[in-house]
Write an enzyme that holds these catalytic residues in place. Structure first.
Site, short mmCIF file in Angstrom:
data_model
loop_
_atom_site.label_atom_id
_atom_site.label_comp_id
_atom_site.label_asym_id
_atom_site.label_seq_id
_atom_site.Cartn_x
_atom_site.Cartn_y
_atom_site.Cartn_z
N HIS A 136 7.71 -2.61 7.63
CA HIS A 136 6.44 -0.53 7.08
C HIS A 136 7.88 -1.12 5.05
CE1 HIS A 136 5.48 3.06 6.67
NE2 HIS A 136 6.56 3.15 6.62
N LYS A 163 -0.32 8.78 2.11
CA LYS A 163 -0.89 10.07 2.78
C LYS A 163 -1.50 10.96 1.54
CE LYS A 163 1.64 10.10 6.66
NZ LYS A 163 1.81 9.21 7.40
N SER A 179 3.05 4.67 2.17
CA SER A 179 3.66 5.67 3.67
C SER A 179 3.15 7.33 3.53
CB SER A 179 5.39 5.58 4.48
OG SER A 179 5.19 6.13 5.56
N TRP A 213 3.24 0.79 14.14
CA TRP A 213 2.94 2.30 13.94
C TRP A 213 2.22 3.41 13.48
CZ3 TRP A 213 5.32 6.79 16.87
CH2 TRP A 213 5.68 7.68 16.20
C1 GTR Z 1 7.42 8.41 9.35
C2 GTR Z 1 6.37 8.99 10.19
C3 GTR Z 1 5.27 8.30 9.22
C4 GTR Z 1 5.39 7.70 7.97
C5 GTR Z 1 6.63 7.07 7.18
C6 GTR Z 1 7.26 7.11 6.05
O1 GTR Z 1 8.87 8.96 9.25
O2 GTR Z 1 6.60 9.46 11.12
O3 GTR Z 1 3.79 8.90 9.02
O4 GTR Z 1 5.00 8.72 7.11
O5 GTR Z 1 7.78 8.29 7.99
O6 GTR Z 1 6.89 8.24 5.48
O7 GTR Z 1 8.31 6.03 6.64
#
Ligand code: GTR
Length: 406
Positions: free
Chosen positions: A377, A238, A234, A325
């Site tokens: 996620h 990045k 996540s 997402w």
């Molecule tokens: C969310 C964000 C994502 C992702 C995620 C995470 O809130 O929108 O870009 O990075 O968090 O890090 O779990």
């Protein structure tokens, strides 16, 4: 009003605007705009890039600099001193099979210093040098899970397979908070970055920390840094991609569900968008990135070009079907397009002929791999299992062909 009530209200507010953004996001494939992507293989001056030399001398530096200026910001690399010292603060969760090291990495610049913490586990059996998996971590430690949340950081399995593994927490480098992000290396080591539109922000700081971890591994014979994997999930995924693009010492780079600003094509505007991410997390990317809010098509790059920067080292993306997402299809397209670098420039037979809708099992080949699993996620043992299979192919290539990456 009691402090606690304020906190709850604040939490509801932040959480609500986040779920509203998720609610308003486009999840309809037929509404994804027609896209023209910038060409990885044409230089800014219009030169067709078809040789390794032109790629490495012209186009690769151009693309890296475009991402630096417009998306992620600087990663300053100068400092005066780096010191490593071991401390003992927590209990080893695997005393029977692993050696635990808690390492303080102290970096000084212009009379100021900052200490970050690296947590390392090494197999007790075997002498090494051990290949190393580094996890960039942003999850809060809590009493329930302690230092290691199994599944998310599969230490036990990595140790069983003969690998060393380490992790640092982003908070010990730059807090993940729009108000406090500078209360780490930005204030102490690189304050001049704060005033710059392309200045270092949270992801740049975390990528810097992955580099310092690698500095540590390199100076200790226990680690086989020719075989080194950088993993992030996540927001940390990045970071892993940006760190891997900047630091060729990593031989395998993994993005787990990194989505917008990571593995997903920005121009698709599916799930999280550039405007949403810059609004919810203004401290993550360079200030310049906000100019592309709602204007993805004007970006001089897209994420397939970030993927290409990892070559000739190996690259792996993982997605989850329940994580729309992060735009799983956009992540796969990035891999399909980005991995063309291996065949077009480095003469490796890498390709992803399947359409996204046809994928029913992990696609694991030398140099590039992808899987999508069921579920939400998260970073899970299922993901790690495929990560390790992929690394093993890559590590064997390094052994047998003597492939060098830097
Ligand atoms: C969310 C964000 C994502 C992702 C995620 C995470 O809130 O929108 O870009 O990075 O968090 O890090 O779990």
């Amino acid at each position: 009003m009691a402090f606690k009530t304020y906190l709850i209200l604040f939490f509801l507010l932040v959480n609500n605007s986040f779920s509203m953004a998720q609610h308003n996001a486009n999840y309809d494939e037929s509404k994804v705009p027609d896209i023209t992507l910038p060409d990885t293989f044409v230089s800014l001056r219009g030169k067709l890039i078809s040789t390794q030399q032109d790629w490495e001398e012209i186009r690769r530096p151009e693309i890296l600099d475009l991402f630096r200026e417009h998306v992620y910001g600087n990663i300053p690399s100068d400092f005066d001193q780096i010191l490593y010292s071991e401390v003992q603060e927590s209990q080893n969760p695997y005393p029977e099979k692993a050696i635990q090291k808690e390492v303080n990495i102290t970096v000084s610049r212009n009379g100021k210093s900052h200490t970050m913490r690296l947590n390392v586990f090494l197999p007790k059996s075997g002498k090494g040098p051990f290949p190393i998996f580094l996890l960039v971590n942003h999850r809060a430690e809590n009493e329930e899970v302690g230092l290691v949340e199994e599944g998310y950081w599969s230490v036990s399995e990595l140790i069983d397979r003969g690998y060393a593994t380490a992790s640092f927490h982003g908070e010990t480098v730059a807090p993940d908070d729009a108000e406090r992000f500078s209360e780490g290396i930005l204030n102490t080591l690189y304050p001049e970055e704060l005033g710059k539109a392309d200045g270092m922000r949270t992801f740049g700081a975390w990528a810097w920390a992955a580099m310092r971890a690698m500095d540590y591994f390199e100076q200790d014979q226990l680690y086989d840094t020719r075989k080194s994997a950088l993993v992030g999930h996540s927001r940390s995924g990045k970071t892993a991609l940006w760190a891997g693009a900047n630091d060729p010492r990593w031989s395998v780079v993994y993005s787990n569900e990194s989505g917008c600003g990571g593995a997903a094509i920005s121009r698709r505007k599916y799930g999280e968008t550039v405007a949403v991410i810059n609004t919810s997390f203004p401290h993550w990317f360079a200030d310049n990135f906000a100019a592309y809010n709602g204007q993805e098509e004007t970006l001089p790059v897209d994420q397939h070009m970030l993927a290409a920067l990892i070559a000739p080292r190996a690259l792996y993306f993982a997605s989850a079907r329940g994580d729309q997402w992060s735009d799983p299809k956009g992540e796969y397209i990035t891999m399909q397009l980005g991995s063309r670098i291996y065949s077009e420039i480095y003469n490796q037979e890498v390709n992803f002929p399947l359409a996204f809708e046809e994928i029913d099992s992990p696609i694991i080949q030398p140099f590039a791999g992808y899987h999508i699993r069921e579920g939400k996620h998260n970073l899970t043992w299922e993901d790690w299992e495929h990560f390790i299979d992929f690394a093993e192919i890559q590590f064997k290539l390094i052994d047998t062909n003597g492939i060098k990456f830097n």
